[in-house]
Motif scaffolding. Sequence first.
Motif, short mmCIF file in Angstrom:
data_model
loop_
_atom_site.label_atom_id
_atom_site.label_comp_id
_atom_site.label_asym_id
_atom_site.label_seq_id
_atom_site.Cartn_x
_atom_site.Cartn_y
_atom_site.Cartn_z
N ASP A 7 -9.66 2.45 -1.86
CA ASP A 7 -10.25 1.51 -2.82
C ASP A 7 -9.49 1.72 -4.13
OD1 ASP A 7 -11.83 -0.23 -4.19
OD2 ASP A 7 -13.62 1.04 -4.22
N THR A 8 -8.42 0.98 -4.29
CA THR A 8 -7.58 1.20 -5.47
C THR A 8 -8.23 0.54 -6.69
OG1 THR A 8 -6.28 -0.76 -4.92
CG2 THR A 8 -5.41 1.36 -4.18
N HIS A 9 -8.30 1.28 -7.76
CA HIS A 9 -8.92 0.74 -8.98
C HIS A 9 -7.97 0.54 -10.15
CE1 HIS A 9 -13.47 0.52 -8.45
NE2 HIS A 9 -12.95 0.65 -7.25
N HIS A 10 -7.36 1.62 -10.62
CA HIS A 10 -6.66 1.49 -11.90
C HIS A 10 -5.19 1.86 -11.81
CE1 HIS A 10 -10.97 2.19 -12.81
NE2 HIS A 10 -10.77 1.09 -13.49
N PRO A 11 -4.31 0.86 -11.90
CA PRO A 11 -2.89 1.15 -11.96
C PRO A 11 -2.52 1.57 -13.38
CG PRO A 11 -3.22 -1.22 -12.00
CD PRO A 11 -4.59 -0.59 -11.92
N ALA A 12 -1.53 2.44 -13.50
CA ALA A 12 -1.05 2.86 -14.82
C ALA A 12 0.47 2.95 -14.78
CB ALA A 12 -1.65 4.21 -15.20
N ILE A 13 1.11 2.17 -15.65
CA ILE A 13 2.57 2.23 -15.76
C ILE A 13 2.91 3.45 -16.60
CG2 ILE A 13 4.61 1.01 -16.65
CD1 ILE A 13 2.91 -1.61 -16.31
N SER A 14 3.98 4.15 -16.25
CA SER A 14 4.35 5.34 -17.02
C SER A 14 4.71 4.94 -18.45
CB SER A 14 5.51 6.07 -16.36
OG SER A 14 6.63 5.23 -16.25
N GLU A 15 4.45 5.87 -19.37
CA GLU A 15 4.64 5.57 -20.79
C GLU A 15 5.57 6.59 -21.45
OE1 GLU A 15 0.88 5.26 -22.82
OE2 GLU A 15 0.13 3.74 -21.44
N THR A 16 6.27 6.11 -22.47
CA THR A 16 7.02 6.98 -23.37
C THR A 16 6.58 6.59 -24.77
OG1 THR A 16 8.87 7.02 -21.82
CG2 THR A 16 9.35 7.68 -24.08
N PHE B 256 7.66 4.36 -13.60
CA PHE B 256 6.77 4.73 -12.50
C PHE B 256 5.44 3.98 -12.65
CE2 PHE B 256 9.62 8.31 -12.96
CZ PHE B 256 9.98 8.58 -11.65
N LEU B 257 4.74 3.93 -11.54
CA LEU B 257 3.40 3.35 -11.55
C LEU B 257 2.50 4.32 -10.79
CD1 LEU B 257 1.77 0.66 -12.19
CD2 LEU B 257 2.16 0.09 -9.80
N PHE B 258 1.31 4.53 -11.31
CA PHE B 258 0.35 5.41 -10.64
C PHE B 258 -0.89 4.57 -10.33
CE2 PHE B 258 2.70 7.53 -14.05
CZ PHE B 258 3.43 8.45 -13.31
N ILE B 259 -1.56 4.93 -9.25
CA ILE B 259 -2.82 4.23 -8.97
C ILE B 259 -3.79 5.17 -8.25
CG2 ILE B 259 -2.05 3.16 -6.78
CD1 ILE B 259 -3.73 0.63 -7.90
N ILE C 192 -4.49 10.08 -5.83
CA ILE C 192 -3.62 9.43 -6.80
C ILE C 192 -2.27 9.22 -6.13
CG2 ILE C 192 -2.37 9.73 -9.00
CD1 ILE C 192 -5.17 9.56 -9.69
N ALA C 193 -1.67 8.05 -6.35
CA ALA C 193 -0.36 7.78 -5.77
C ALA C 193 0.67 7.56 -6.87
CB ALA C 193 -0.43 6.54 -4.88
N VAL C 194 1.89 7.93 -6.54
CA VAL C 194 3.04 7.74 -7.43
C VAL C 194 3.98 6.72 -6.80
CG1 VAL C 194 5.00 8.87 -8.55
CG2 VAL C 194 2.88 10.16 -8.17
N ILE C 195 4.28 5.67 -7.54
CA ILE C 195 5.21 4.63 -7.07
C ILE C 195 6.43 4.67 -7.98
CG2 ILE C 195 5.53 2.13 -6.81
CD1 ILE C 195 2.29 2.19 -6.56
N ASP C 196 7.61 4.66 -7.39
CA ASP C 196 8.85 4.65 -8.17
C ASP C 196 9.24 3.19 -8.39
OD1 ASP C 196 11.47 4.87 -9.12
OD2 ASP C 196 11.87 6.66 -7.92
N HIS D 165 -13.00 7.84 -10.31
CA HIS D 165 -13.08 6.45 -10.73
C HIS D 165 -12.01 6.12 -11.76
CE1 HIS D 165 -15.23 2.66 -12.23
NE2 HIS D 165 -14.24 2.40 -11.45
N GLY D 166 -12.08 6.73 -12.90
CA GLY D 166 -11.12 6.35 -13.93
C GLY D 166 -9.74 6.86 -13.62
N ALA D 167 -9.15 6.39 -12.59
CA ALA D 167 -7.83 6.87 -12.21
C ALA D 167 -7.03 5.67 -11.73
CB ALA D 167 -7.93 7.92 -11.10
N ALA D 168 -5.81 5.57 -12.16
CA ALA D 168 -5.10 6.54 -12.94
C ALA D 168 -4.93 6.06 -14.40
CB ALA D 168 -3.71 6.74 -12.34
#
Length: 664
Positions: A133-142, A150-153, A161-165, A184-187
Motif C-alpha cells: 500500500d504505497t503512500h508517500h513518494p519522496a524525491i531526493s533533495e539537496t 532518487f525516489l523513495f516510497i 521503504i523502497a529506493v528507486i534510482d 504511514h508517513g513514509a517516505a
Amino acid sequence: MVKIKKVSKVLGGIGLFIAGLFIGSLILGNITAQGPYDRALEIAKARQLNPDAVENALKTYHPTGVLDEYIMFSSGGHSGQVIVIGIPSMRILKYIAVFTPEPWQGYGFDAENKKVLQGTNCDPLRAKLTWADTHHPAISETNGDYDGQFLFIGDKANARIAVIDLRDFETKQIVCNPLGYSNHGAAFVTPNSEYIIEPSQYAVPQGGAYAPLSEYEKKYRGFITFWYFDRKAGRIIPEKSFAVEAPPYWQDLCDAGKLESYGFAFCNSFNSEMATGKPLGSPNPLFEVGASQNDMDYLHIVNWKKAEEIVAKGGAKEVVGIGGFKIKVIPLDVAAKERILVFTPEPKSPHGVDVSPDGKWIVVGGKLDTHATVYSIQKIKDAIEKGKFEGKDKFGVPIIAFKDSVEAQVPIGLGPLHTVFDNKGFAYTSVFIESVVAKWKVGEWKLYEKLPVHYNIGHIAAAEGDTVSPDGKWVVALNKWAIDRFSPVGPLHPQNFQLVDISGDKMKLVYDMPIPLGEPHYAQIIKADKLKPWTVYPEVGWDPVKQAKSPYATALGKERIERKGKTVYVYATAIRSHFTPEIIEVEEGDKVVMYITNVERARDATHGFALGGYNINLSIEPGEVGFVEFVADKPGVFPFYCSEFCSALHLEMAGYLIVKPKKE
Ligand code: K7E
Ligand code: CUA
C-alpha cells in the motif's frame, strides 16, 4: 479583416478567443489563411465547448513529440507501484514496479531484481509479499530542493521503504522496518536526503513480539525511523540508521524541517487516548470513537540532529526485531530527557503536516477540524531552549503549551488534510469533507479562495510545492472519489486526479485524469529538466541492480554454454532478431543460469525473454544483462522467445530449451 461567421451568442467568447489566436498567429507570421481556425471553431461549437473549456484544452494539449514541462511521481496505492505522469498533459509515462512483480519490466522475474523485491532485511513473511500500500513518494533533495536523483516510497501495510534510482527509473532496494508491521508517513526526506523518515502507524509490541492488549501502555510502542541514505551507493544502510522510540499514539505523517527548522522533523499522531478497540461484546468504544475523544493529540517534534549525536555517543540500544534484524533505537526515556522528542498539542484528529518553503511554519490539518493550524519554529525553539513546558505526557515527554507554539489557525473549511505551496506566498490545502482546494496566504493567515474538486480530495501536489523553492503554475488534486466524472466501469471507480492552473489570480480547474490502479496518496511534481535519465544503459553489459558493468556481460561472438556439475551456465546475447545460442540442451534437474546481454545501442531496442512453463519474463533494455535462474525440473521442449516487438523478424527471435528426461 478577421471574419468569423455564424458566431452564436453563447459561443462568442470562443470566437473572440480563437480570433485572438488567429491575430496572434498573423502577427507571428506563421499562418496565412484563416481556414484552420474556422474549423477549430466549428469543432468547439459542435462539441459545445465553452471558451473556458477551449482554453483548458489549449493549456494541456501537447502535439506529438512535444514534452511536458513537469513530471509527477504519484504513489500507486495498492498497486505497489509508482505512477509517472507528465504535467500539464496528464499523460501516463510509466508505472515503476516497486513492491509488486511487473512482467513488462521483468520485475520480480529476473533473478537479480527478484532479490530486490524480496528485500535486504526482510523477515520471511515480508520477503514473500507481492503487494504493498504505497503512500508517500519522496524525491531526493539537496539543500531542500529536488535533485532528481532518487525516489523513495513507503509501504504502509508492511512497514517497508523502497529506493528507486532515477537514472533508469528502477527499484534498487527495499528495506523492512524490524520494529513493526505498519508505517504511514513514509517516505519523507531530510533536506539533503541524509535520512529517509519512516514513522510507524499502528503501534505494536516493539520488534514484533507478542503482548496482550491489556499491556498496551506498557509494551506497545511507535517508532520514528531515520534510514541513513548513502547517496554514492544509492542504498539505505540499515546499520547506520536509527529510530526514536515513541509512545503508542499512532504516529501519522511526517515532514522534515528545512532552512530555519533544519534538523527537526515533525510528525502527527492521532490516538493519544491509547484506545485499544472493542472486542466483541465489550463496552469499550470502537477505534473510530475511542481514538477521537481528545480535542488535541500531539504533534511530535523530533530533533534528529541531536538524535544523531546521541546515537554517535552510544545512547541508543540495539533492538533485535522482526526476522532477527537489528536497528538502533533511542529509548523513549532518553528521547524525552534529551528533548529529542517534544510534544505540542494539535487539534481534532490531526492529519498532514507540511513545512513552509522558508522552514518557518509547520502547517497541520485536522480531519474533524475547520482550520489549518500553523506552528512557529521560532516559538518551538524558544520554548525548548527555555524549558518552557506545560507538563509531560504519561511517558515523560515534555509538552509545549499550544499557545506557546501556535502562530495562527486559518479557517479554511471542514476536514483540512495536506498543504502545498506556490512561489507567491500562497498555501493550498486539500479539504476532504468539503471537497475543495483552499488557497490561503502565508503570513496573512487569510483564506483567499476555495475551488470545488470532484470528489473527496486527499492529497494535493504542487510543482516543487514542498521544497524551498516552489514553482507555482500547477496543482494536482488527488481525489478519492470520481462518482460521475467518467464513463461507468463497474462498482469500483477510478480515482480522479484534477489539474488546477494556479498561475492566475483565481484557481482554474483544467483537466480530469482517471487513475485506474490502486488509490494514490501523495505525489510530487518535479521540473522535468532536473531529471537526467539514461536513454540506454551506459555500457553494453550493464547490471542495473549494481549499476555497474556486469562480470557476466557477453560480447557478440563470445556466446557459450558451460556446464559445472549440475549447473549449466549460458552466456547469451540478444540483438535484432536473434538470441545466441538459440538452442539450449540440459538434463532434467539441472540448474540453469543464463546471462543474456542485449548488445544493442539503439534507443528503445528492448528485447524480452519469455520462457513458457517456467514463469519467466525478462525485459532486457539496450546494454542490459538479464539474469535467469531456475531448475529445469520439467522435462520437455520449451520454446522461448523475445516478448518485445523489436523488429520485422521479431517472431523469429526465438529458441528452444530442451530438457532431456532423466534416464531410468
Ligand atoms: Cu492523507 Cu497516507 Cu498521506 Cu492518504 S495519507 S490521503
Ligand atoms: Cu527482440 Cu522481439
